[in-house]
Structures are given as structure tokens and as C-alpha cells.
Enzyme design. Structure first.
Site, PDB file in Angstrom:
ATOM      1  N   LEU A 165      46.622  31.332  61.709  1.00  0.00           N
ATOM      2  CA  LEU A 165      45.377  31.901  62.081  1.00  0.00           C
ATOM      3  C   LEU A 165      45.008  32.998  61.177  1.00  0.00           C
ATOM      4  CD1 LEU A 165      46.718  30.501  64.601  1.00  0.00           C
ATOM      5  CD2 LEU A 165      45.678  32.512  65.940  1.00  0.00           C
ATOM      6  N   ILE A 166      43.811  32.524  60.208  1.00  0.00           N
ATOM      7  CA  ILE A 166      43.578  33.403  59.376  1.00  0.00           C
ATOM      8  C   ILE A 166      42.101  34.038  59.381  1.00  0.00           C
ATOM      9  CG2 ILE A 166      42.620  31.252  57.992  1.00  0.00           C
ATOM     10  CD1 ILE A 166      43.963  33.122  55.523  1.00  0.00           C
ATOM     11  N   CYS A 219      31.484  28.833  37.258  1.00  0.00           N
ATOM     12  CA  CYS A 219      32.992  28.903  37.792  1.00  0.00           C
ATOM     13  C   CYS A 219      33.652  27.513  37.147  1.00  0.00           C
ATOM     14  CB  CYS A 219      33.466  28.780  39.293  1.00  0.00           C
ATOM     15  SG  CYS A 219      32.647  27.441  40.188  1.00  0.00           S
TER      16      CYS A 219
END
Ligand code: ATP
Length: 487
Positions: free
Chosen positions: A185-186, A457
């Protein structure tokens, strides 16, 4: 390039079949991580170590390979070596001197040899002979057996000599894939980020679950940190990122639950939902970043009330850790800035949260909660492969992409500072450039003077997602720069 990879000691004390299985898994993981970098690389396993060998001597490839080896769970440390065959002891000296003679100037040193095979000399004979020769012919300050500035290491195996150029620390832990998967669970803060890193490092394939409490910036920030962790430490295995829309669950809590119990009940709702998501994904354990007493919902009383909603194992890798130590780990793994820049989100913020919730009271308050709302949130959960979380969302506006730099445009390199250091951007033309890492961009974009900005990027995915997100928010002066292809 040639690296000798040493196994994490906890692997070497396992029974022979388990050690073999773990080593084979590490070999497979390294192969799948290194092949895209260098298709000719060979990853060869034996009982003691894994050799990574290639004809490729390109500096950038070697630097990237070192980065991969130092971030792959299961590696204790590794040597960068030069491999030779040798005739006799004097030949060993000559070959060692070709690498070390100049580097010893002004330093004390000692020689350490690990030998296997049927030679006429012992390891100590070689240490004495090579040490004596280097002492005589270099400008070293002398031999010092304890606490020398430099240790010249080599391994001799039959007729092969491996002179160590550098020893680099690994991550430790177990190879990914040797343990069962977990669902972490982030929320993007220090705690859940470090907890996820620790499970990856321990060999647990770590999938991610995020509860969206409102605010796309928070969702983007959280996806970025999950992607970063996976890409840096766990990319040998595919994982999923699950987003559960929790705005309505929060709305229901805010209207139906007393201020004191909101935090505990929100966590109970999260665990209920995560349990279903995990079941659906065939995962048998959950991970959270909770630590005893860090915040009010994390007292033992409250944690045990939170846990009562699930039979699924809930792992809390940080449970007894101090916040300072957690932040130190987050800094070491390059994730500190993510947490520091995580956009504020509107969650359930109690004015007077209880530290000693009562189960009867919690259960009776939950009776007023409409559980259909929770069910609907779980049904609407979006499951994405982690590689895709940075893609532009459906319905987002298209941004302009350039393979050249328009006059007056400013290029913003949004890569992680570690990546910029490893491979500085070479444009071949003069241009105004800024470095603002992707995790700080959303905060800083507003403060930049009005100009045309092009984001850069490596893959062009993160830059496109950010430019598109800014455009959707009404900020239209950001585009994407892609290096022109070489063909
Ligand atoms: N929005 C969310 N999505 C997923 N998990 C969450 C969310 N909010 C909290 N959690 C989980 O609950 C744990 C405790 O959350 P809480 O907000 O109480 O503490 P925290 O220490 O501030 O968390 P963190 O530093 O990880 O953001 C988090 O570590 C995380 O595992």
C-alpha cells in the site's frame, strides 16, 4: 567487462538445493536486466559466484552494468576484474603490476589472494611475491598488513588470474522471485516507499496499491515513486500498479464517522479493499509503512483494530524503526526527494484523532457506512502494468514533440539526478538548459518565467506525461524534446 558477483551470505548458508535454486534465480534476474544493455553479455553461475562477462568495454555500458549489479537483490558485493591466464608467479606479479603499479603511489598497501586449483604455490607465497615486487617497483609508501590505504585483491583459479580493480557493495537480500509476491500500500511518503524497497530487497515481488483520495498530482507523484523503485531495484520482474478511487469512500467517512475514529476507519476501509485486490491478483500478503507510535492511528490498540478487518497477512517492515533511520534509507536509495516533493492531498484529517479506539464504537460507527460505496471503489480499481503507469491518461490533451530545439526554447532535463550524473545530456548544439527532476517539476512549473519549455527524459514517456498533465491544467508552454534518431 568482467564482474565477479558474490552471493548474499544468507544464501550461502541454505541447504544445497535451496542455494542452487536461489543462485539460479539470481543468474536469471541478472541476465534479464543486463541483456537489454548488452546483448552479448554472458552470465555464468557456479557454486560460489556468478561471472558477468562481455567483450563490450564501452564506459557507459560498464557504468550502467555496475549500477544494475549494485541494485539487484541477492548480491552481497561484486568485483570489477581484469582476467588473465598466467605462466608462473612472476607472470602473476607482472599482470598485477600492469594494473596497480601507478595507482599505489603515495599509499600503503597489502596484497590479498584467494586461490583454488592445483598450483605449486600457496596464496601466501603469491601475497609475499607480488607484494614485494609492487613495493620495490612502485612509489608506494610501503606494505601495511592491517589498515592499509589500498588492498590489492586477486583470485586465482587453476590457470586463470582475476585481478580486482574495484570492489563495489551490493544490496544484500534475496533474489526477486525466490519469495511469494506481496501487495504494498503505497502513498508516496517516506514510510511506504521505504517499506516497499525493503520488501523488494528481501526478494518479494512487490506489486503496488494506491488509494486515490483526490488530486491527480498525488496520483502522479505516487506512480513516479513506485515506478522508480521498481525500475531501480526490481525490474527483473513484471509488477502491477493498482489505483483504487477512494474519493467517495473518504466522502462517506467524512459524513458518517466521528472525528476521533476517522483515521482508524479509513485504514480499515483501505485494508478491506486491499484484501480484495490482493485476492483478485493471487497475492497472499499486504505491506504498509506503519511504525509503532509514529502517528495516532499507529498505536498498538489502533493497529490491532485496523487488522481485524482482514485475515490476510499484513506485513509492516518498519514497525519498530525510528523516523530518522527511515529517512536515511530513503536518502540512500535516492527516494528522499520524492517524499519531500509529494503534492499535498486532501485526506481524512482528524482534529483530535484517538490513540485508543474502541472496537465496539468503531463497529457501531461503521454500521452507518454505506458499504456499496466501498464495493464500487473496488470494482473501479484500475490495474496497470508498472511500465505503463507513466503513459498519458485517456482523454488527456496531446502535447507538441520536437526533435530539434526551437530558437528561444529552454530545455528541461527532468531525469533523476543519479541518471543525469551517469549519462550527462549531450545535445551537440548550444541551448539553454535547466535540470528539474520530474518529482519537483509540478511544484516548480508555476514559478518559471513564461517561456517555451521542452521536457527531456530517456524514454520520452515521463516528459510526455508531465507536459500533458500541465497542458490539461491550462499550462500550455511545455512540450517534449526527443533526441533525433541516429538513422
Ligand atoms: N492513499 C494511500 N494509498 C495507499 N496506501 C496508503 C494511503 N495512505 C496510507 N496508506 C498506507 O497506510 C500507511 C499509513 O499511512 P499514514 O498516512 O497513517 O502514515 P504515513 O506514515 O504518513 O505514511 P507514508 O509516509 O507512507 O505516506 C502508509 O504507510 C501506507 O502503507
Amino acid at each position: 567487462m568482467h564482474f565477479i558477483v558474490k552471493l548474499f551470505p544468507e544464501i550461502t548458508i541454505k541447504s544445497a538445493p535451496v542455494r542452487k535454486r536461489f543462485t539460479r534465480q539470481l543468474q536469471n534476474n541478472l541476465r534479464s536486466l543486463l541483456k537489454p544493455l548488452d546483448a552479448t553479455v554472458k552470465v555464468i553461475r557456479d557454486w560460489e559466484k556468478i561471472d558477468v562477462v562481455s567483450e563490450n568495454d564501452d564506459e557507459q555500458v560498464i557504468a550502467k552494468a555496475k549500477d544494475i549489479l549494485s541494485c539487484t537483490p541477492g548480491v552481497a558485493f561484486f568485483y570489477e576484474v581484469t582476467a588473465f591466464t598466467y605462466e608462473d608467479m612472476h607472470d602473476i606479479y607482472e599482470k598485477t603490476a600492469s594494473i596497480w603499479l601507478d595507482a599505489l603511489e603515495g599509499k600503503t598497501f597489502c596484497v590479498r589472494v584467494k586461490r583454488s586449483g592445483d598450483q605449486e604455490f600457496s596464496s601466501i607465497d603469491v601475497e609475499k611475491y607480488v607484494g614485494g615486487g609492487l613495493n620495490q617497483h612502485s612509489k608506494a609508501l610501503g606494505v601495511k598488513l592491517k589498515g592499509a590505504d589500498v588492498t590489492v585483491k586477486m583470485e586465482i583459479k587453476n590457470q586463470n588470474l582475476y585481478v580486482v580493480r574495484e570492489q563495489i557493495a551490493g544490496l544484500g537480500g534475496f533474489p526477486l522471485g525466490t519469495q511469494d509476491p506481496v501487495l504494498s500500500l503505497i502513498s508516496g511518503g517516506f514510510d511506504s516507499t521505504v517499506a516497499s524497497y525493503l520488501t523488494i530487497k528481501r526478494g518479494l515481488r512487490t506489486h503496488f496499491c494506491f488509494f486515490s483520495l483526490g488530486g491527480r498530482d498525488h496520483e502522479i507523484g505516487c506512480k513516479e515513486v513506485a515506478y522508480y523503485l521498481w525500475h531501480k531495484f526490481g525490474a527483473s520482474h513484471q509488477v502491477r500498479f493498482v489505483t483504487v478511487p477512494f474519493e467517495e469512500v473518504v466522502g462517506e467517512i467524512l459524513t458518517k464517522v466521528s472525528d476521533a475514529n476517522m483515521g482508524v476507519i479509513l485504514k480499515r476501509m483501505m485494508l478491506r479493499a486491499a484484501t480484495k485486490v490482493a485476492e483478485h491478483q493471487g497475492i497472499q500478503a499486504l505491506v504498509t509503512g506503519e511504525a509503532v507510535a509514529q502517528v495516532s492511528s499507529q498505536t498498538l490498540t489502533n493497529l490491532s483494530i485496523i487488522d481485524r478487518v482482514t485475515d490476510t497477512l499484513v506485513m509492516r517492515p518498519l514497525v519498530t524503526m525510528d523516523k530518522g533511520d527511515i529517512i536515511d534509507i530513503s536518502r540512500q536509495i535516492g527516494a528522499e526527494e520524492f517524499a519531500a516533493n509529494m503534492p499535498e492531498y486532501c485526506g481524512v484529517i482528524s482534529r483530535k484523532p484517538t490513540t485508543r479506539a474502541k472496537i465496539d464504537k468503531v463497529e457501531s460507527e461503521e454500521q452507518g457506512f454505506d458499504f456499496n460505496i466501498l464495493e464500487q471503489a473496488i470494482e473501479k480499481a484500475k490495474v496497470e502494468p508498472i511500465q505503463q503507469v507513466m503513459a498519458v491518461a485517456d482523454g488527456d490533451l496531446e502535447v507538441d514533440e520536437f526533435t530539434y530545439l526551437p530558437t528561444d526554447a529552454v530545455l528541461i532535463d527532468i531525469r533523476h539526478p543519479d541518471e543525469i550524473e551517469a549519462a550527462p545530456l549531450q545535445l551537440g548544439v548550444s541551448a539553454e538548459t535547466l535540470e528539474i527532476p520530474f518529482y519537483a517539476l509540478l511544484k516548480q512549473a508555476d514559478e518559471l518565467p513564461k517561456r517555451q519549455y521542452l521536457l527531456y527524459c530517456d524514454q520520452g514517456v515521463m516528459s510526455k506525461m508531465h507536459a500533458s498533465h500541465l497542458l490539461n491544467g491550462g499550462v500550455g508552454n511545455f512540450g517534449v524534446y526527443r533526441k533525433p534518431s541516429k538513422t
